[in-house]
Design a protein around this motif. Structure first.
Motif, PDB file in Angstrom:
ATOM      1  N   MET A   1     -27.409 -62.989 -46.130  1.00 26.55           N
ATOM      2  CA  MET A   1     -26.055 -63.144 -45.630  1.00 26.55           C
ATOM      3  C   MET A   1     -25.895 -62.172 -44.462  1.00 26.55           C
ATOM      4  SD  MET A   1     -22.408 -63.031 -47.732  1.00 26.55           S
ATOM      5  CE  MET A   1     -23.211 -62.563 -49.205  1.00 26.55           C
ATOM      6  N   SER A   2     -25.338 -62.650 -43.369  1.00 31.02           N
ATOM      7  CA  SER A   2     -25.229 -61.822 -42.168  1.00 31.02           C
ATOM      8  C   SER A   2     -24.188 -60.718 -42.357  1.00 31.02           C
ATOM      9  CB  SER A   2     -24.839 -62.687 -40.967  1.00 31.02           C
ATOM     10  OG  SER A   2     -23.493 -63.105 -41.091  1.00 31.02           O
ATOM     11  N   LEU A   3     -24.346 -59.669 -41.572  1.00 33.66           N
ATOM     12  CA  LEU A   3     -23.422 -58.544 -41.627  1.00 33.66           C
ATOM     13  C   LEU A   3     -22.011 -58.988 -41.246  1.00 33.66           C
ATOM     14  CD1 LEU A   3     -22.980 -55.538 -42.068  1.00 33.66           C
ATOM     15  CD2 LEU A   3     -23.552 -55.187 -39.660  1.00 33.66           C
ATOM     16  N   THR A   4     -21.912 -59.867 -40.255  1.00 33.26           N
ATOM     17  CA  THR A   4     -20.598 -60.360 -39.828  1.00 33.26           C
ATOM     18  C   THR A   4     -19.898 -61.089 -40.964  1.00 33.26           C
ATOM     19  OG1 THR A   4     -21.443 -60.616 -37.580  1.00 33.26           O
ATOM     20  CG2 THR A   4     -19.403 -61.771 -38.115  1.00 33.26           C
ATOM     21  N   MET A   5     -20.632 -61.938 -41.677  1.00 33.49           N
ATOM     22  CA  MET A   5     -20.019 -62.658 -42.793  1.00 33.49           C
ATOM     23  C   MET A   5     -19.608 -61.699 -43.889  1.00 33.49           C
ATOM     24  SD  MET A   5     -21.332 -65.874 -44.941  1.00 33.49           S
ATOM     25  CE  MET A   5     -20.452 -66.413 -46.384  1.00 33.49           C
ATOM     26  N   ARG A   6     -20.434 -60.701 -44.160  1.00 36.00           N
ATOM     27  CA  ARG A   6     -20.084 -59.727 -45.192  1.00 36.00           C
ATOM     28  C   ARG A   6     -18.810 -58.977 -44.824  1.00 36.00           C
ATOM     29  NH1 ARG A   6     -25.037 -56.054 -45.941  1.00 36.00           N
ATOM     30  NH2 ARG A   6     -23.578 -55.021 -47.338  1.00 36.00           N
TER      31      ARG A   6
END
Length: 120
Positions: A1-6
């Protein structure tokens, strides 16, 4: 899961929880309803904070990506909430119908009693 989504997941969840708490504080939301949204927010925050858990669970159940699993969980929880709301609406509809019928019967009896009193 990408940092942006997190980051979006955590920020959105915290803002939702804050909004729910403010609504409860101002007595604009029932406490029972707020519990669902607070638990929902907590689950999303945990998914944002523990991406390895989400990724591992996604791999274990055969979901292609962690983001898809997050969306699947969100959709599933919202469907449950929708079902519970539909049940509540049905109960309220039934109660409204019963109350209207009770009031109509009571008014009819009162009219009949008034007519009997008017007769000589």
């Amino acid at each position: 899961m990408s940092l942006t989504m997190r980051i979006l997941l955590i920020a959105g969840s915290l803002l939702t929880a804050l909004y729910v708490l403010l609504r409860v504080r101002k007595s604009r939301m029932r406490t029972e309803d707020s519990v669902f949204w607070l638990v929902f927010s907590l689950i999303l925050v945990l998914m944002g904070l523990l991406p390895d858990l989400v990724t591992g669970l996604a791999a274990r159940i055969g979901v292609l990506s962690a983001a898809n699993l997050v969306f699947l969980i969100v959709i599933f929880l919202l469907i449950i909430k929708l079902f519970l709301m539909d049940q509540r609406i049905s109960d309220l509809h039934r109660q409204t119908t019963e109350t209207a019928q009770t009031v109509a019967i009571r008014e009819k009896k009162e009219r009949e009693e008034a007519r009997e009193e008017d007769r000589p």
